[in-house]
Design an enzyme around this catalytic site. Structure first.
Site, mmCIF file in Angstrom:
data_model
loop_
_atom_site.group_PDB
_atom_site.id
_atom_site.type_symbol
_atom_site.label_atom_id
_atom_site.label_comp_id
_atom_site.label_asym_id
_atom_site.label_seq_id
_atom_site.Cartn_x
_atom_site.Cartn_y
_atom_site.Cartn_z
ATOM 1 N N LYS A 1 -12.524 -1.394 7.733
ATOM 2 C CA LYS A 1 -11.710 -2.187 8.891
ATOM 3 C C LYS A 1 -12.560 -1.741 10.041
ATOM 4 O O LYS A 1 -13.577 -2.391 10.548
ATOM 5 C CB LYS A 1 -10.305 -2.170 8.703
ATOM 6 C CG LYS A 1 -9.901 -2.627 7.197
ATOM 7 C CD LYS A 1 -8.860 -2.087 6.756
ATOM 8 C CE LYS A 1 -8.226 -2.075 5.324
ATOM 9 N NZ LYS A 1 -8.553 -3.229 4.479
ATOM 10 N N ASP B 1 -1.422 6.951 6.236
ATOM 11 C CA ASP B 1 -2.512 6.044 5.829
ATOM 12 C C ASP B 1 -2.615 5.016 6.846
ATOM 13 O O ASP B 1 -1.957 4.245 7.144
ATOM 14 C CB ASP B 1 -2.101 5.196 4.520
ATOM 15 C CG ASP B 1 -2.882 4.138 4.206
ATOM 16 O OD1 ASP B 1 -3.955 4.233 4.795
ATOM 17 O OD2 ASP B 1 -2.761 3.423 3.096
ATOM 18 N N TRP C 1 0.913 -1.189 0.073
ATOM 19 C CA TRP C 1 -0.099 0.063 0.079
ATOM 20 C C TRP C 1 0.783 1.391 -0.056
ATOM 21 O O TRP C 1 0.281 2.271 -0.639
ATOM 22 C CB TRP C 1 -0.981 -0.087 1.293
ATOM 23 C CG TRP C 1 -1.969 -1.259 1.045
ATOM 24 C CD1 TRP C 1 -1.928 -2.408 1.849
ATOM 25 C CD2 TRP C 1 -3.128 -1.594 0.204
ATOM 26 N NE1 TRP C 1 -2.963 -3.353 1.402
ATOM 27 C CE2 TRP C 1 -3.520 -2.500 0.246
ATOM 28 C CE3 TRP C 1 -3.291 -0.726 -1.068
ATOM 29 C CZ2 TRP C 1 -4.513 -3.175 -0.626
ATOM 30 C CZ3 TRP C 1 -4.433 -1.116 -1.862
ATOM 31 C CH2 TRP C 1 -5.027 -2.518 -1.720
HETATM 32 N N1 PMP Z 1 -4.307 1.182 2.444
HETATM 33 C C1 PMP Z 1 -4.355 0.246 3.313
HETATM 34 C C2 PMP Z 1 -3.186 0.065 4.420
HETATM 35 C C3 PMP Z 1 -5.227 -0.848 3.088
HETATM 36 O O1 PMP Z 1 -5.188 -1.929 3.852
HETATM 37 C C4 PMP Z 1 -5.914 -0.833 1.923
HETATM 38 C C5 PMP Z 1 -6.930 -1.675 1.500
HETATM 39 N N2 PMP Z 1 -7.137 -3.020 2.200
HETATM 40 C C6 PMP Z 1 -5.897 0.328 1.338
HETATM 41 C C7 PMP Z 1 -5.058 1.498 1.386
HETATM 42 C C8 PMP Z 1 -6.656 0.650 -0.011
HETATM 43 O O2 PMP Z 1 -7.965 0.900 0.318
HETATM 44 P P1 PMP Z 1 -9.263 0.951 -0.621
HETATM 45 O O3 PMP Z 1 -9.713 -0.460 -1.168
HETATM 46 O O4 PMP Z 1 -10.033 1.745 0.353
HETATM 47 O O5 PMP Z 1 -8.907 2.030 -1.581
#
Ligand code: PMP
Length: 359
Positions: free
Chosen positions: A195, A171, A102
């Site tokens: 989450k 994030d 991520w």
């Molecule tokens: N950042 C983290 C730490 C994640 O775990 C995730 C998705 N699991 C994301 C970003 C991406 O999130 P989204 O699907 O809401 O775009």
């Protein structure tokens, strides 16, 4: 009704009480003869939900007055682009700390917009740890430092955050509200809701005035934090039902005793599973180095791939959901977010012990 032992990584378990309350109000919100989904986003009824979600989040996280709370769409992934669009000017560099896929994605998006650099990384060791605090040194022309507080795929989590003289942006998609943090250390925090905050559909952004003040002006309206802040996230139609669910989640956290109580329970839940791994004489081995272990995503494997597959197949038979690891790491992953009950973790440990003695 028996609830599933849900260890999904996201979307993930929600508290039964929250689901029940939503169900009760679903067709007749506050005796209105309408669902909350059927109200205008400009109505006083929806406005009360919107404001309560903001107020409760402010209270739970002790958010100072010089920060805005925004409810946006596009997931955490859109934030990967919005952050550099708003805060990375051509004369500056955006600094990224890479602790997983991520964070890589966040940097990749920023790279399309301006100059970026990786200032610390654990990529060379398959993201098994969080870099040392002393290694976090911003560039001389740094626009901001970006980090991922919890690495959902690798099961690592920052235990402390660096104090920097440039804006720190995090994030927190997979550990927001799981433990106490000092908001003042951050200029911005963002998190997809699916989450610890509720169902998918809304992304929470907490952003400091000082950072907002210097944001880029001439960018598309829907990608401009200043507009969303000025319009209190009502520039266009917000995801009203997701925000309603978020407000129920926040109420639930408050009823649990707030973040300190949630944090204590999360510590106990994770310790139960980590202790089982540590006492297994190498049968269950964790992906993360011990001092970087996440309390939200517990990533482990068994001695062989065959046993791992057998473990996952057997877990499904017994009613466990979501224990397969992410495809990029393999093995198993148990996500123990706020809403996962202690009893689910106990049941998992009982199963892990039984599986070990049978195999
Ligand atoms: N950042 C983290 C730490 C994640 O775990 C995730 C998705 N699991 C994301 C970003 C991406 O999130 P989204 O699907 O809401 O775009």
């Amino acid at each position: 009704m028996k609830r599933a032992y849900n260890f999904n990584a996201g979307p993930s378990a929600l508290p039964f009480e929250v689901l029940e309350k939503a169900q009760k109000e679903f067709t007749n919100f506050q005796e209105s003869g309408m669902s909350i989904m059927e109200f205008s986003h400009r109505s006083k009824e929806y406005d009360a939900v919107h404001e309560k979600a903001i107020t409760d989040l402010r209270e739970l996280l002790h958010i100072p007055n010089d920060y805005h709370v925004l409810f946006l769409q596009g997931g955490a992934s859109l934030q990967f682009s919005m952050v550099p669009l708003n805060f990375l000017s051509p004369s500056r560099t955006a600094d990224y700390v890479l602790t997983g896929v991520w964070s890589e994605k966040a940097q990749d998006e920023a790279e399309k917009i301006g100059k970026t650099t990786t200032i610390a990384s654990s990529q060379h060791q398959n993201y098994t740890f969080i870099p040392n605090m002393t290694d976090i040194k911003p560039s001389h022309d740094s626009a901001y430092v970006h980090l991922t507080s919890n690495n959902t795929i690798y099961g690592t989590e920052w235990k402390h955050y660096p104090t920097l003289d440039v804006p720190l942006i995090a994030d927190m998609s997979s550990d927001i509200l799981s433990k106490e943090i000092d908001i003042n250390q951050f200029s911005m925090i963002y998190a997809g809701a699916q989450k610890n905050l509720g169902p998918a559909g809304v992304t929470v952004v907490i952003i400091k005035d000082e950072l907002l003040k210097n944001s880029t002006e001439n960018i598309p309206t829907m990608l401009n934090y200043k507009i969303h802040a000025k319009k209190n996230s009502l520039y266009n139609t917000p995801p009203t039902f997701s925000i309603y669910m978020l407000s129920l989640m926040l109420e639930w956290v408050k009823n649990q005793g707030g973040i300190p109580a949630i944090e204590a329970r999360n510590n106990e839940k994770a310790a139960l599973i980590y202790n089982c791994m540590d006492e297994s004489n190498g049968f269950y081995t964790g992906h993360a180095q011990k001092d970087s272990r996440s309390n939200m995503n517990i990533v482990f494997k068994l001695p062989t791939e065959e046993l791992t597959n057998k473990f996952i197949a057997k877990s499904k038979e017994l009613g466990f959901i979501g224990l397969s690891g992410h495809r990029s790491v393999g093995g198993c992953r148990a996500s123990t977010y706020n809403a996962v009950p202690y009893e689910s973790c106990e049941a998992l440990v009982t199963f892990m012990k039984a599986f070990m003695s049978e195999n």
